[in-house]
Design a protein around this motif. Structure first.
Motif, PDB file in Angstrom:
ATOM      1  N   ALA A   1      -5.328   4.753   9.078  1.00 56.32           N
ATOM      2  CA  ALA A   1      -5.321   3.652   9.571  1.00 56.32           C
ATOM      3  C   ALA A   1      -5.963   2.364   9.153  1.00 56.32           C
ATOM      4  N   GLY A   2      -7.899   3.043   9.243  1.00 59.13           N
ATOM      5  CA  GLY A   2      -8.869   1.999   9.088  1.00 59.13           C
ATOM      6  C   GLY A   2      -8.710   1.414   7.366  1.00 59.13           C
ATOM      7  N   ALA A   3      -8.442   2.617   6.919  1.00 58.30           N
ATOM      8  CA  ALA A   3      -8.687   2.011   5.514  1.00 58.30           C
ATOM      9  C   ALA A   3      -7.280   0.962   4.840  1.00 58.30           C
ATOM     10  N   ILE A   4      -6.224   1.603   5.554  1.00 55.96           N
ATOM     11  CA  ILE A   4      -4.644   0.777   4.914  1.00 55.96           C
ATOM     12  C   ILE A   4      -5.210  -1.028   5.486  1.00 55.96           C
ATOM     13  N   GLN A   5      -5.715  -0.867   6.798  1.00 61.43           N
ATOM     14  CA  GLN A   5      -6.396  -2.542   8.323  1.00 61.43           C
ATOM     15  C   GLN A   5      -7.312  -3.060   6.876  1.00 61.43           C
ATOM     16  N   GLU A   6      -8.125  -2.472   6.177  1.00 60.15           N
ATOM     17  CA  GLU A   6      -9.208  -3.232   5.678  1.00 60.15           C
ATOM     18  C   GLU A   6      -8.365  -3.287   4.527  1.00 60.15           C
ATOM     19  N   PHE A   7      -7.870  -2.734   4.015  1.00 56.75           N
ATOM     20  CA  PHE A   7      -7.167  -3.996   3.053  1.00 56.75           C
ATOM     21  C   PHE A   7      -5.702  -4.831   2.721  1.00 56.75           C
ATOM     22  N   LYS A   8      -5.297  -4.702   3.806  1.00 57.69           N
ATOM     23  CA  LYS A   8      -4.418  -5.849   4.286  1.00 57.69           C
ATOM     24  C   LYS A   8      -5.201  -6.233   4.610  1.00 57.69           C
ATOM     25  N   LYS A   9      -6.379  -6.893   4.880  1.00 55.40           N
ATOM     26  CA  LYS A   9      -7.204  -7.701   5.274  1.00 55.40           C
ATOM     27  C   LYS A   9      -7.878  -8.478   4.783  1.00 55.40           C
ATOM     28  N   GLY A  10      -7.962  -7.624   3.618  1.00 56.28           N
ATOM     29  CA  GLY A  10      -8.804  -8.056   2.274  1.00 56.28           C
ATOM     30  C   GLY A  10      -9.472  -7.423   1.396  1.00 56.28           C
ATOM     31  N   LYS A  11      -9.662  -6.111   1.766  1.00 54.44           N
ATOM     32  CA  LYS A  11     -11.202  -5.281   0.685  1.00 54.44           C
ATOM     33  C   LYS A  11     -10.027  -5.631  -0.587  1.00 54.44           C
ATOM     34  N   VAL A  12     -11.022  -5.823  -1.692  1.00 58.88           N
ATOM     35  CA  VAL A  12     -10.391  -5.680  -3.367  1.00 58.88           C
ATOM     36  C   VAL A  12     -11.951  -4.437  -3.710  1.00 58.88           C
ATOM     37  N   GLU A  13     -11.431  -4.158  -4.649  1.00 59.86           N
ATOM     38  CA  GLU A  13     -12.327  -3.207  -5.703  1.00 59.86           C
ATOM     39  C   GLU A  13     -12.335  -3.783  -6.969  1.00 59.86           C
ATOM     40  N   PHE A  14     -14.052  -3.586  -6.673  1.00 57.74           N
ATOM     41  CA  PHE A  14     -14.094  -4.349  -8.301  1.00 57.74           C
ATOM     42  C   PHE A  14     -14.546  -2.888  -9.202  1.00 57.74           C
TER      43      PHE A  14
ATOM     44  N   ILE B   1       1.072  -1.757   0.237  1.00 59.09           N
ATOM     45  CA  ILE B   1       0.310  -0.108   0.127  1.00 59.09           C
ATOM     46  C   ILE B   1       1.051   0.936   0.412  1.00 59.09           C
ATOM     47  N   ALA B   2       0.395   2.247  -0.992  1.00 58.61           N
ATOM     48  CA  ALA B   2       1.171   3.306  -0.803  1.00 58.61           C
ATOM     49  C   ALA B   2       0.346   4.854   0.048  1.00 58.61           C
ATOM     50  N   VAL B   3       0.536   5.569   0.725  1.00 61.29           N
ATOM     51  CA  VAL B   3      -0.090   6.869   0.897  1.00 61.29           C
ATOM     52  C   VAL B   3       0.017   7.889   0.839  1.00 61.29           C
ATOM     53  N   PHE B   4      -0.736   8.258   0.037  1.00 58.94           N
ATOM     54  CA  PHE B   4      -0.035  10.298  -0.389  1.00 58.94           C
ATOM     55  C   PHE B   4      -0.956  11.007   0.939  1.00 58.94           C
ATOM     56  N   CYS B   5       0.173  11.004   1.431  1.00 62.17           N
ATOM     57  CA  CYS B   5       0.186  11.818   3.104  1.00 62.17           C
ATOM     58  C   CYS B   5       1.267  12.728   3.755  1.00 62.17           C
ATOM     59  N   LYS B   6       1.423  13.592   4.534  1.00 61.15           N
ATOM     60  CA  LYS B   6       1.689  14.396   5.185  1.00 61.15           C
ATOM     61  C   LYS B   6       1.566  14.578   6.564  1.00 61.15           C
ATOM     62  N   GLY B   7       3.204  15.790   7.264  1.00 61.03           N
ATOM     63  CA  GLY B   7       1.980  15.443   8.688  1.00 61.03           C
ATOM     64  C   GLY B   7       2.506  14.127   9.636  1.00 61.03           C
ATOM     65  N   GLU B   8       1.406  14.665  10.442  1.00 61.05           N
ATOM     66  CA  GLU B   8       0.902  13.643  11.786  1.00 61.05           C
ATOM     67  C   GLU B   8       0.801  12.289  11.104  1.00 61.05           C
ATOM     68  N   ILE B   9      -0.171  12.763  10.227  1.00 56.01           N
ATOM     69  CA  ILE B   9      -0.855  10.938   9.320  1.00 56.01           C
ATOM     70  C   ILE B   9       0.223  10.254   8.478  1.00 56.01           C
ATOM     71  N   GLU B  10       1.596  10.790   8.522  1.00 50.87           N
ATOM     72  CA  GLU B  10       2.807   9.793   8.585  1.00 50.87           C
ATOM     73  C   GLU B  10       2.575   8.652   9.676  1.00 50.87           C
ATOM     74  N   LYS B  11       2.670   9.295  10.320  1.00 46.35           N
ATOM     75  CA  LYS B  11       2.907   8.769  11.337  1.00 46.35           C
ATOM     76  C   LYS B  11       1.938   7.407  11.903  1.00 46.35           C
ATOM     77  N   GLN B  12       0.618   7.876  11.775  1.00 44.03           N
ATOM     78  CA  GLN B  12      -0.835   6.917  11.348  1.00 44.03           C
ATOM     79  C   GLN B  12      -0.441   5.562  10.270  1.00 44.03           C
ATOM     80  N   ALA B  13      -0.055   5.893   8.958  1.00 44.24           N
ATOM     81  CA  ALA B  13       0.223   5.394   8.025  1.00 44.24           C
ATOM     82  C   ALA B  13       1.335   3.809   7.910  1.00 44.24           C
ATOM     83  N   LYS B  14       2.385   5.281   9.014  1.00 42.93           N
ATOM     84  CA  LYS B  14       3.297   4.158   9.470  1.00 42.93           C
ATOM     85  C   LYS B  14       3.232   2.982  10.200  1.00 42.93           C
ATOM     86  N   GLN B  15       2.271   3.008  11.133  1.00 45.95           N
ATOM     87  CA  GLN B  15       2.249   2.491  11.682  1.00 45.95           C
ATOM     88  C   GLN B  15       1.298   1.848  11.768  1.00 45.95           C
TER      89      GLN B  15
END
Length: 226
Positions: free
Chosen positions: A150-163, A75-89
């Motif tokens: 964080a929630g979006a990352i966790q969903e895709f890591k668990k198996g969220k797919v797009e159609f 997963i690639a996340v386009f963000c900056k500031g404090e949210i970068e830490k959340q994305a990394k975690q």
């Protein structure tokens, strides 16, 4: 090549191309068919009675597979500031703002999913010609433009797919790997089928799904009775 042709011929031997199979029956046949030398994906394909040129019939959605995809998602996340830490975690693989946008613009595409915060979409949208054809452009409709990174990352890591509907009015989406048990493949497939049916535009008249089939990466397709 000879071994591959022999395997494919053997796989077709037990398939009636004129028959509509129940999902359970089709999965059982795929599980018992000769296998390739790698863990093939199991894919659903839909031919829909819609017009891709009409904006109200451009179908796009997501569904969380009960048993995941069997694939490690980068997963690639386009963000900056404090949210970068959340994305990394949360486990994002690539994180950045202008630097990541520039890297992607130069050809980097080593990820399976792209997520962005709303404030960066003006810049990320410039990557449309790069991300769009690969179905990687973040969109609010798929939950990939959000402040809840964080929630979006966790969903895709668990198996969220797009159609998403293509130009031929078809949808292709993976339901897992052939190594999955029949029950897991069934539940994953049913989740996708239900999500596609629920996406039916109000303007569509008559049958929504013209045909549907299920197949493995290197194997034959079986027409489904839905």
């Amino acid at each position: 090549m000879a071994k591959s042709a022999k395997r494919i011929n053997a796989a077709y031997k037990d398939i009636d191309r004129t028959k509509l199979y129940s999902l359970d029956e089709a999965i059982k046949i795929l599980k018992n068919s000769p296998k390739a030398k790698f863990n093939e994906s199991v894919d659903l394909s839909f031919d829909l009675n819609v017009d891709p040129k009409k904006s109200d019939q451009m179908i796009r959605g997501t569904v969380v597979l009960p048993h995941g995809t069997g694939k490690t998602i980068k997963i690639a996340v386009f963000c900056k500031g404090e949210i970068e830490k959340q994305a990394k975690q949360a486990g994002a693989d690539y994180i950045g703002a202008e630097d990541l946008i520039e890297k992607v613009n130069k050809g980097f595409l080593g990820f399976d999913c792209a997520i962005a915060t709303p404030d960066l979409m003006k810049d990320v949208s410039k990557l449309g010609k790069v991300l769009g054809p690969r179905n990687l452009m973040p969109s609010p409709k798929t939950g990939t433009v959000t402040m809840n990174i964080a929630g979006a990352i966790q969903e895709f890591k668990k198996g969220k797919v797009e159609f998403k509907l293509d130009k031929q009015a078809d949808i292709h989406v993976s339901v897992g790997k052939i190594s999955f048990g029949e029950e897991k493949l069934n539940e994953n497939a049913k989740s996708i089928i239900d999500a596609v049916i629920a996406s039916r535009p109000q303007s569509v008249k008559g049958n929504f799904i013209k045909s549907a089939s299920i197949s493995t990466t290197m194997g034959p397709g079986l027409k489904l009775l839905l």
